[in-house]
Design a protein around this motif. Sequence first.
Motif, PDB file in Angstrom:
ATOM      1  N   ILE A  84      55.615  68.232 134.581  1.00 42.83           N
ATOM      2  CA  ILE A  84      55.285  67.954 133.191  1.00 42.83           C
ATOM      3  C   ILE A  84      53.958  67.197 133.112  1.00 42.83           C
ATOM      4  CG2 ILE A  84      56.002  66.595 131.171  1.00 42.83           C
ATOM      5  CD1 ILE A  84      58.826  67.546 131.658  1.00 42.83           C
ATOM      6  N   GLU A  85      53.813  66.219 134.006  1.00 43.56           N
ATOM      7  CA  GLU A  85      52.535  65.489 134.053  1.00 43.56           C
ATOM      8  C   GLU A  85      51.374  66.451 134.267  1.00 43.56           C
ATOM      9  OE1 GLU A  85      52.980  62.493 137.118  1.00 43.56           O
ATOM     10  OE2 GLU A  85      54.426  61.385 135.871  1.00 43.56           O
ATOM     11  N   LYS A  90      48.327  67.535 131.668  1.00 42.08           N
ATOM     12  CA  LYS A  90      46.908  67.354 132.030  1.00 42.08           C
ATOM     13  C   LYS A  90      46.139  68.653 131.825  1.00 42.08           C
ATOM     14  CE  LYS A  90      47.000  63.966 135.477  1.00 42.08           C
ATOM     15  NZ  LYS A  90      47.391  63.991 136.891  1.00 42.08           N
ATOM     16  N   LYS A  91      46.760  69.714 132.290  1.00 39.29           N
ATOM     17  CA  LYS A  91      46.136  71.037 132.209  1.00 39.29           C
ATOM     18  C   LYS A  91      46.033  71.486 130.754  1.00 39.29           C
ATOM     19  CE  LYS A  91      48.113  74.956 133.525  1.00 39.29           C
ATOM     20  NZ  LYS A  91      49.178  75.681 134.258  1.00 39.29           N
ATOM     21  N   GLY A  92      46.972  71.032 129.975  1.00 40.27           N
ATOM     22  CA  GLY A  92      47.039  71.461 128.576  1.00 40.27           C
ATOM     23  C   GLY A  92      48.141  72.491 128.408  1.00 40.27           C
ATOM     24  N   TYR A  93      49.166  72.112 127.685  1.00 41.29           N
ATOM     25  CA  TYR A  93      50.316  73.016 127.489  1.00 41.29           C
ATOM     26  C   TYR A  93      50.136  73.782 126.183  1.00 41.29           C
ATOM     27  CZ  TYR A  93      55.133  74.271 126.075  1.00 41.29           C
ATOM     28  OH  TYR A  93      56.249  74.920 125.628  1.00 41.29           O
ATOM     29  N   ASP A  94      50.262  75.076 126.279  1.00 38.35           N
ATOM     30  CA  ASP A  94      50.205  75.893 125.066  1.00 38.35           C
ATOM     31  C   ASP A  94      51.522  76.658 124.912  1.00 38.35           C
ATOM     32  OD1 ASP A  94      49.765  77.535 122.962  1.00 38.35           O
ATOM     33  OD2 ASP A  94      47.919  78.440 123.762  1.00 38.35           O
ATOM     34  N   ARG A 142      52.731  72.204 116.609  1.00 37.67           N
ATOM     35  CA  ARG A 142      52.566  70.809 116.981  1.00 37.67           C
ATOM     36  C   ARG A 142      52.909  70.529 118.450  1.00 37.67           C
ATOM     37  NH1 ARG A 142      55.386  67.861 112.101  1.00 37.67           N
ATOM     38  NH2 ARG A 142      56.198  69.949 111.635  1.00 37.67           N
ATOM     39  N   GLY A 143      52.745  71.561 119.271  1.00 37.62           N
ATOM     40  CA  GLY A 143      52.690  71.328 120.715  1.00 37.62           C
ATOM     41  C   GLY A 143      54.003  71.307 121.477  1.00 37.62           C
TER      42      GLY A 143
END
Length: 789
Positions: free
Chosen positions: A673-674, A678-682, A723-724
């Motif tokens: 998850i970390e 960091k990578k950016g979750y879409d 909203r992610g």
Amino acid sequence: MEFNKEKWKEKLEERLLEKFSVSLKDASPFEVYKALGETVMSFIAKDWYETKQEYSKTKQAFYLSSEFLMGRALGNNLINLGIDKEIQEFLKELGIDYNQIEDEEEDAALGNGGLGRLAACFMDSLATLNLPGQGYSIRYRNGIFNQYLRDGYQVEKPETWLKYEDVWSVMRPEDEVVVNFGYTSVRALPYDMPIIGYGTKNVNTLRLWEAHSIVDLDLGVFNQQDYLHATQDKTLAEDISRVLYPNDSTDEGKKLRLRQQYFFVSASLQDIIKKFKKVHGREFSKIPEFISIQLNDTHPVIAIPELMRILVDVEGVLWEDAWEIVKKTFSYTNHTILAEALEKWWVGLYQEVVPRIFQITEGIHNQFKNELANLYPNDVNKQNRMQIIQGNMIHMAWLAIYGSHKVNGVAELHTEILKEHELRDWYELYPDKFLNKTNGITQRRWLLKSNPQLASYITELIGDAWIKDLSELKKLEQFIDDKKVLSKIWDIKIEKKKELVEYLRETQGIDINPNSIFDVQVKRLHEYKRQLLNIFQVYDLYQQLKQNPNMDFVPTTYIYGAKAAPGYKVAKGIIRLINDIAQIINGDDEIKDRLKVVFVENYRVTVAEKIFPAADISEQISTAGKEASGTGNMKFMLNGAITLGTLDGANVEIAKEAGEENEYIFGMRVKDIEELRKKGYDPRFPYNNVTGLKQVVDALIDGRLSDLGSGIYREIHSLLMERGDQYFVLEDFEDYRRKQREINRDYKDKISWAKKMLKNIANAGKFSSDRTILEYANEIWNIKETKIK
Ligand code: 26V
């Protein structure tokens, strides 16, 4: 306790006659319940008194908690006294059905969920282990609300456990104290509940404070105007112990809640110090030798400045000396890392409610501020981050850590996350303060009482030592290849499933196939616990079954139980969604008994006792890193349910104990998850790429499902897609579904499934609250077994 039938009969008849003017043969179930309770109370009275006498001579631990989710007492007390079977038999002879008597008792539901139930399990373990430990809390007139469903939405009704009084509480007017607030004072009137240990004479105490108006003392001397004021004042005072706050996720910072906290904390500390002085006089430096106080989360943390007030203002101890005493006396347990649940009080409000306590808190703050300036002269940011008062907010967790000698998390993973992230600065400053105390549950309530069939069978196989030492269960592993044993635990599971089916038929009019897989998620409703992930999978499964009627599939019943905080709109929307989908699936004739969805109304301790023993699958699917421990997971395990879970909270330790191959572990780990963050979750990625997922998510807004116009489905949809998807519901969907299918395949092999069950039961020993409490006793409280004769 020796059971003497004649003596019981005599006592019971005497009670019925004195209290209700009724004979045993004409008494109503309610009357029998009351008289039975009072009889129990009369038989334990002497031991209770003696326990108190003995404990007063030794070091005691006091567990300060805003919640104790006790549930019912009658059955538990009879079991711990070792006379349950005898009483049942004895009543049967009189033509009385024990179950009917038991059902007269209301749950003492003075808690929201995990934190309050943990406190209740701890009470049972303390007494059973003959440890001098006492609980302190509030005698809320209304416990957690009762939940009803209307159009699939939750509606709340007040809970009224004291409506017909409580047989288990003894009022102690001689111990009444006055609690001073800024402008008014209130009386704190204690009620004691006996905590009966299993197989011991020790009877510990849970003391609950009830708020009363000072003017109660001399009502009647007023003219009309004063009379009205007086009654107003009475209402204001009594409001303090009126109702349990039903929110366990967001800190609202309400004035009444602060008043509640100070009320029970001040009353408890006055009580503790008064008793200390009776034995030790004014030798206050000895307090840490005789008193240890555990702060259950931040809710009672105001105890730190309150003890300073008592020592400095009332007893004239020097500030510096008082501070040393305080630090050695308190310890603090953290139960959550959710930022929105960490309590902070607005300075203005705190100052208004407890002005003197504010000054003392400020004194503590200034003292620590100076220490920080000396410690980190070149790191002003760090100094600022760690201040107790920041701007106009008081950080109760910071106050707790500064004023305690020990700080603990509630599972290994949780404690590591605290040390590395949330409390990193603090861990660097005080590495020796931090330790882990993995939660536990009492096997007396959660196996012996709730699953007598399995309990007796275990005893038949390995003896009954497990009741006091759960690690004994390990001996069950010798039966891992014993077909007879395996088939027996399977049969017991079926029996417990049938009992639950019967209960749900009676209470909710639902028909459930007892041979279907019971896949259960019961816990408070919260986004991080991801009931949404669960119901999405169910809805997807439904589509599959529709498209593929001949699909090889073991019938499955998905069972949910959850209360939502009354103001938590999204949580309430998820309850509606579950019921909405339930209605569609259960009403579909093509699906019939293959798939069923059940939402159990008003989930509570008493219903939990029926659900855990009947479960095949234990859903523990929180977003990794969010669930501090979980304790339901342990109750399922002990009853032979297999965990379908993420590596979160105590699930990690459950999988370690039973072997990961005996659970269904899926989804992202904390480090995944970390990295993904960091990578950016879409969330659009899984949405577009995982087969079927789009169909499920779109159902929220394309008219297939209906929130009856509230707009909450659109809100949920937007939380996920715009909203992610903070809790990674979509990201974990595919892996979760894969595990669900695996379960469905594996369940068909009865023998290998029963082996998994046995492995789980045999390795549940670590999760006894006896083990947890012994660790607290030895490593934090320094209290010793004090057995009465
Ligand atoms: C929090 C709050 C926030 C402020 C408003 C009122 C209120 C009332 C209760 C709570 C408690 C939340 C913390 C809690 O219940 N934590 C749970 O503790 C369990 C026992 O350690 C643990 O197993 C669960 O994982 C954890 O969520």
